[in-house]
Design a protein around this motif. Structure first.
Motif, short mmCIF file in Angstrom:
data_model
loop_
_atom_site.label_atom_id
_atom_site.label_comp_id
_atom_site.label_asym_id
_atom_site.label_seq_id
_atom_site.Cartn_x
_atom_site.Cartn_y
_atom_site.Cartn_z
N VAL A 259 0.75 -1.33 0.12
CA VAL A 259 -0.05 -0.06 -0.08
C VAL A 259 0.82 1.18 -0.05
O VAL A 259 2.02 1.28 0.77
N ALA A 260 0.32 2.15 -0.89
CA ALA A 260 1.18 3.40 -0.98
C ALA A 260 0.32 4.53 -1.17
O ALA A 260 -0.82 4.58 -1.63
N VAL A 261 0.98 5.78 -0.63
CA VAL A 261 -0.03 6.81 -1.09
C VAL A 261 0.77 8.31 -1.40
O VAL A 261 1.96 8.29 -1.33
N ILE A 262 0.18 8.77 -2.45
CA ILE A 262 0.36 10.03 -3.04
C ILE A 262 -0.47 11.15 -2.53
O ILE A 262 -1.57 11.11 -2.31
N GLU A 263 0.12 12.33 -1.62
CA GLU A 263 -0.71 13.16 -1.04
C GLU A 263 -0.52 14.55 -1.76
O GLU A 263 0.62 14.89 -2.13
N GLY A 264 -1.78 15.42 -1.90
CA GLY A 264 -1.78 16.33 -2.63
C GLY A 264 -2.21 17.62 -1.57
O GLY A 264 -3.26 17.35 -0.92
N ASP A 265 -1.27 18.70 -1.46
CA ASP A 265 -1.76 19.98 -0.48
C ASP A 265 -1.17 20.81 -1.32
O ASP A 265 -0.18 20.93 -2.13
N GLN A 266 -1.59 22.34 -1.20
CA GLN A 266 -0.98 23.36 -1.53
C GLN A 266 0.37 23.65 -1.01
O GLN A 266 1.38 23.99 -1.66
N GLN A 267 0.45 23.44 0.46
CA GLN A 267 1.76 23.51 0.97
C GLN A 267 1.80 22.41 2.06
O GLN A 267 0.72 21.79 2.31
#
Length: 391
Positions: free
Chosen positions: A162-170
């Motif tokens: 299991v792996a995760v790509i995280e998206g946020d502005q900062q």
């Protein structure tokens, strides 16, 4: 529609040119958007504002016809005066830009993104990766749900990568929370961008390979990180040539119920997460997101006794927007309802999981799902009644 309305790209229109020292993967969308935006005529005062000052059908200044939208401006409700800027052909209003130009920009940019999304999808399929795009407003509990899910899957399927790509502005706060569970994670910071796009996900997935090897072996992909975007694989992706055991990739998108709806990342499915603290009307307020989602997770149901939230109405509105949407109710904090979410993932992975029962045909599964939803609604109502009685 963030591509053309400028909600995330306005600084690129008037700001300096993209930094040539940035990798092309960073410029794949930013540079293209900037170049396209600079080709638009300089912004002027909004056409709708200008035309609103002209005599309308009644001959009075600013009085539009009863149902006639202003050319390139908003549609005005003659009874309330409410303005609808999404009534034009482009479904969006951009200062200084015609509807035709907005449509052309959308087609150009989303078309470029779609090509890379299809490459991502083929890449995931060839490597046995189930990619799920988690979308929601900020604060819905996406990261908490992911942490609880990773822990639960580790107990049920210890060998499942299991792996995760995280998206946020900062910040990398969310990626750090994921890494604390032991799962590999790559943080994408979008800056002024309000969503992830396919080139970002391709670049992040390549980073997962080089930093975590989520499939448990080396691929020799030869990613050059220029993401133009052809994967220079040193192996064939023929159907019988290169198959991996299943693995799971969660993509936690930037918190936003608008823009991520139309950006395909190459995922198998979009999963929309709605918390009960947000209000049951969100599926109608933000219909594009719920229309694009395969699954809606109603999160934080442990708070139902403390908030005014009509579960049945929320489900009805979601189904009005998307009759085929699946709906689960859970609390990532307490674990209530998590079994249904884990079961959904296992089905998507195609696991022969040990539940002690055979899977029923599709019609029976749909009936079972409807019954589960009804039981969850009744349990929520009972919790609210008990809370009221306790007071």
């Amino acid at each position: 529609m963030c591509v053309v309305c400028g909600c995330s790209q306005s600084s690129r229109m008037s700001g300096p040119a993209p930094d040539p020292s940035l990798p092309e993967s960073d410029l794949a969308t930013g540079g293209a958007l900037s170049a396209l935006a600079q080709s638009v005529a300089p912004a002027q005062a909004h056409t709708g504002v200008q035309e609103a000052a002209q005599p309308g059908a009644s001959g009075q200044p600013g009085a539009p016809g009863p149902t006639q939208p202003l050319a390139e401006g908003p549609q005005i409700d003659p009874r309330s005066g409410d303005l609808h800027y999404g009534a034009g052909a482009a479904k969006v209003s951009v200062p200084g830009m015609s509807q035709a130009r907005a449509i052309k920009l959308e087609q150009d940019i989303l078309g470029a993104n779609q090509r890379i999304a299809e490459q991502n999808r083929a890449h995931f399929a060839a490597h046995g990766v189930l990619a799920l795009n988690l979308v929601s407003s900020p604060g819905s509990g996406k990261t908490t749900l992911l942490c609880a899910t990773i822990d639960a899957l580790r107990q049920r399927h210890p060998a499942l990568p299991v792996a995760v790509i995280e998206g946020d502005q900062q910040t990398s706060f969310d990626a750090e929370r994921i890494r604390a569970t032991g799962a590999p994670a790559i943080q994408i910071n979008t800056g002024k961008g309000c969503h992830l796009d396919a080139p970002m996900v391709a670049a992040a997935f390549a980073q997962l390979h080089s930093h975590a090897q989520p499939h448990g072996h080396s691929h020799g992909h030869g990613h050059s990180n220029d993401h133009g975007h052809e994967h220079a694989h040193s192996h064939d992706h023929g159907p019988a040539e290169h198959r991996h055991g299943p693995s799971l990739l969660f993509i936690e998108n930037v918190g936003n119920l608008v823009c991520p709806a139309m950006w395909d990342l190459g995922e198998r499915a979009k999963v929309a997460i709605l918390s009960v603290t947000e209000g049951e009307d969100k599926p109608l307020k933000y219909p594009d997101m719920f229309a694009a989602a395969q699954l809606m997770i109603l999160n934080k149901i442990d708070l139902l006794p403390h908030v005014a939230f009509n579960v049945e109405r929320c489900i009805e509105l979601a189904r009005r927007v998307n009759p085929d949407i699946e709906i689960l109710q859970l609390s990532a904090s307490t674990g209530q309802g998590m079994e249904g979410w884990l079961h959904w993932i296992e089905h998507a992975l195609g696991h022969d999981h040990d539940h002690g029962h055979e899977h029923a045909p599709t019609a029976a599964s749909a009936a079972e799902q409807a019954l589960r939803e009804r039981v969850a609604v009744l349990e929520a109502e009972l919790a609210q009644l008990r809370a009221g009685a306790a007071v």
